[in-house]
Design a protein around this motif. Sequence first.
Motif, PDB file in Angstrom:
ATOM      1  N   ASN A 127       0.789  -1.108   0.072  1.00  0.00           N
ATOM      2  CA  ASN A 127      -0.007   0.084   0.337  1.00  0.00           C
ATOM      3  C   ASN A 127       0.882   1.315  -0.178  1.00  0.00           C
ATOM      4  N   VAL A 128       2.297   1.002   1.168  1.00  0.00           N
ATOM      5  CA  VAL A 128       2.778   2.313   1.384  1.00  0.00           C
ATOM      6  C   VAL A 128       3.408   2.482  -0.203  1.00  0.00           C
ATOM      7  N   MET A 129       3.851   1.866  -0.815  1.00  0.00           N
ATOM      8  CA  MET A 129       4.371   1.860  -2.760  1.00  0.00           C
ATOM      9  C   MET A 129       3.716   1.898  -4.159  1.00  0.00           C
ATOM     10  N   THR A 130       2.495   1.987  -3.536  1.00  0.00           N
ATOM     11  CA  THR A 130       1.567   2.314  -4.916  1.00  0.00           C
ATOM     12  C   THR A 130       1.390   4.018  -4.561  1.00  0.00           C
ATOM     13  N   ARG A 131       1.755   4.712  -3.256  1.00  0.00           N
ATOM     14  CA  ARG A 131       1.899   5.892  -2.903  1.00  0.00           C
ATOM     15  C   ARG A 131       3.135   6.990  -3.568  1.00  0.00           C
ATOM     16  N   VAL A 132       3.623   6.587  -3.999  1.00  0.00           N
ATOM     17  CA  VAL A 132       4.997   6.967  -4.085  1.00  0.00           C
ATOM     18  C   VAL A 132       5.246   7.317  -5.504  1.00  0.00           C
ATOM     19  N   GLY A 133       6.420   7.971  -5.779  1.00  0.00           N
ATOM     20  CA  GLY A 133       6.474   8.098  -7.020  1.00  0.00           C
ATOM     21  C   GLY A 133       7.802   7.247  -7.844  1.00  0.00           C
ATOM     22  N   LEU A 134       8.555   6.693  -6.729  1.00  0.00           N
ATOM     23  CA  LEU A 134       9.058   5.926  -7.275  1.00  0.00           C
ATOM     24  C   LEU A 134       9.548   4.281  -6.174  1.00  0.00           C
ATOM     25  N   PRO A 135       8.449   3.674  -6.798  1.00  0.00           N
ATOM     26  CA  PRO A 135       8.431   2.682  -5.951  1.00  0.00           C
ATOM     27  C   PRO A 135       9.775   1.301  -6.688  1.00  0.00           C
ATOM     28  N   VAL A 136      10.311   0.960  -5.338  1.00  0.00           N
ATOM     29  CA  VAL A 136      12.019   0.012  -5.699  1.00  0.00           C
ATOM     30  C   VAL A 136      12.098  -1.214  -5.506  1.00  0.00           C
ATOM     31  N   CYS A 137      12.190  -2.203  -5.862  1.00  0.00           N
ATOM     32  CA  CYS A 137      12.091  -3.163  -4.849  1.00  0.00           C
ATOM     33  C   CYS A 137      13.832  -4.317  -4.621  1.00  0.00           C
ATOM     34  N   PRO A 138      14.332  -4.802  -4.037  1.00  0.00           N
ATOM     35  CA  PRO A 138      15.458  -5.613  -3.763  1.00  0.00           C
ATOM     36  C   PRO A 138      15.357  -6.977  -4.928  1.00  0.00           C
ATOM     37  N   ALA A 139      15.965  -7.884  -5.981  1.00  0.00           N
ATOM     38  CA  ALA A 139      15.890  -9.165  -6.574  1.00  0.00           C
ATOM     39  C   ALA A 139      15.145 -10.099  -5.864  1.00  0.00           C
ATOM     40  N   ASP A 140      15.335  -9.759  -4.691  1.00  0.00           N
ATOM     41  CA  ASP A 140      14.590 -11.281  -3.992  1.00  0.00           C
ATOM     42  C   ASP A 140      13.379 -10.788  -3.310  1.00  0.00           C
ATOM     43  N   ALA A 141      12.977  -9.249  -3.671  1.00  0.00           N
ATOM     44  CA  ALA A 141      11.237  -9.016  -3.097  1.00  0.00           C
ATOM     45  C   ALA A 141      10.244 -10.140  -3.612  1.00  0.00           C
ATOM     46  N   CYS A 142       9.258 -10.070  -3.167  1.00  0.00           N
ATOM     47  CA  CYS A 142       7.770 -10.942  -3.438  1.00  0.00           C
ATOM     48  C   CYS A 142       7.516 -10.641  -4.749  1.00  0.00           C
ATOM     49  N   GLU A 143       7.140 -11.717  -5.484  1.00  0.00           N
ATOM     50  CA  GLU A 143       5.963 -11.255  -6.843  1.00  0.00           C
ATOM     51  C   GLU A 143       5.464 -10.387  -7.200  1.00  0.00           C
ATOM     52  N   GLU A 144       4.873 -10.059  -5.434  1.00  0.00           N
ATOM     53  CA  GLU A 144       3.602  -9.029  -5.876  1.00  0.00           C
ATOM     54  C   GLU A 144       3.886  -7.370  -5.509  1.00  0.00           C
ATOM     55  N   ILE A 145       4.932  -7.574  -4.751  1.00  0.00           N
ATOM     56  CA  ILE A 145       6.125  -6.716  -4.741  1.00  0.00           C
ATOM     57  C   ILE A 145       6.910  -5.660  -6.475  1.00  0.00           C
ATOM     58  N   LYS A 146       7.475  -7.123  -6.957  1.00  0.00           N
ATOM     59  CA  LYS A 146       8.377  -6.531  -8.239  1.00  0.00           C
ATOM     60  C   LYS A 146       7.137  -6.476  -9.128  1.00  0.00           C
ATOM     61  N   ALA A 147       6.344  -6.636  -9.234  1.00  0.00           N
ATOM     62  CA  ALA A 147       4.826  -6.244 -10.248  1.00  0.00           C
ATOM     63  C   ALA A 147       4.827  -5.018 -10.074  1.00  0.00           C
ATOM     64  N   ILE A 148       4.485  -3.782  -9.004  1.00  0.00           N
ATOM     65  CA  ILE A 148       4.409  -2.444  -8.719  1.00  0.00           C
ATOM     66  C   ILE A 148       5.757  -2.310  -8.751  1.00  0.00           C
ATOM     67  N   SER A 149       6.405  -2.078  -8.894  1.00  0.00           N
ATOM     68  CA  SER A 149       8.133  -1.594  -8.239  1.00  0.00           C
ATOM     69  C   SER A 149       8.528  -0.927  -9.814  1.00  0.00           C
ATOM     70  N   LYS A 150       8.640   0.419 -10.267  1.00  0.00           N
ATOM     71  CA  LYS A 150      10.022   0.640 -11.364  1.00  0.00           C
ATOM     72  C   LYS A 150      11.054   0.447 -11.479  1.00  0.00           C
ATOM     73  N   TYR A 151      11.426  -0.032 -10.652  1.00  0.00           N
ATOM     74  CA  TYR A 151      12.803  -0.438 -10.770  1.00  0.00           C
ATOM     75  C   TYR A 151      12.869  -1.953  -9.932  1.00  0.00           C
ATOM     76  N   ILE A 152      13.614  -3.249 -10.637  1.00  0.00           N
ATOM     77  CA  ILE A 152      14.208  -4.063  -8.847  1.00  0.00           C
ATOM     78  C   ILE A 152      15.566  -3.764  -9.690  1.00  0.00           C
ATOM     79  N   SER A 153      16.423  -3.708  -8.274  1.00  0.00           N
ATOM     80  CA  SER A 153      18.094  -3.819  -8.325  1.00  0.00           C
ATOM     81  C   SER A 153      18.089  -5.308  -7.773  1.00  0.00           C
ATOM     82  N   ASP A 154      19.103  -5.282  -8.819  1.00  0.00           N
ATOM     83  CA  ASP A 154      19.906  -6.902  -9.142  1.00  0.00           C
ATOM     84  C   ASP A 154      20.289  -7.427  -8.181  1.00  0.00           C
ATOM     85  N   LEU A 155      20.541  -6.320  -7.106  1.00  0.00           N
ATOM     86  CA  LEU A 155      20.699  -7.270  -5.974  1.00  0.00           C
ATOM     87  C   LEU A 155      19.606  -7.588  -4.543  1.00  0.00           C
ATOM     88  N   ASN A 156      20.352  -8.504  -3.670  1.00  0.00           N
ATOM     89  CA  ASN A 156      19.074  -8.159  -2.638  1.00  0.00           C
ATOM     90  C   ASN A 156      19.056  -8.407  -1.302  1.00  0.00           C
TER      91      ASN A 156
END
Length: 175
Positions: free
Chosen positions: A116-145
């Motif tokens: 919910n908090v990630m849907t309210r910011v301009g740039l949601p991002v996540c680590p490589a080992d984030a869950c699929e639901e978070i990866k789906a809303i991220s504008k960038y997925i780091s190559d690093l865990n």
Amino acid sequence: MAFFKEELKKIRAFVFDVDGVLSRQEVSLSPEGELIRTSCAKDGYALMYSGKKGYILAIISGGGSPGLEERFKKLGIKDIYLRIENKVKALEELISKYGLKPEEIMYMGDDIPDYNVMTRVGLPVCPADACEEIKAISKYISDLNGGMGCVRDVIAQVLKARGDWMDTSCYVKSM
């Protein structure tokens, strides 16, 4: 890619979850039952450096312990929200405190409590080992865990886009 670089240039505030982002996903327990987290020294340096450069730094986490808060204070993070049940409310407090716009905020999360908090910011991002639901809303997925340099990755990208990286006169003392 050019659009992404333009989004990076708007960022004034970095907000991070703890478990799975600033620390690895596995947690050890002390004999007293306290959680023992590991963290990446390079992530710590990037946090201290960006704070010295004037960026707003915040932690919003459902977890917490006295050791965590102490670590973040030593890194120069002033806005520390631990044991938070409603991360959106904490974000709204941060927005109000600094007069931020959503597009000026990067939030890095890794699991369902961050959704919910990630849907309210301009740039949601996540680590490589984030869950699929978070990866789906991220504008960038780091190559690093999480806990393995993903925080430095996103901070460096923003600072490079804004021309704030590699200022060797920006002294950061070790802890």
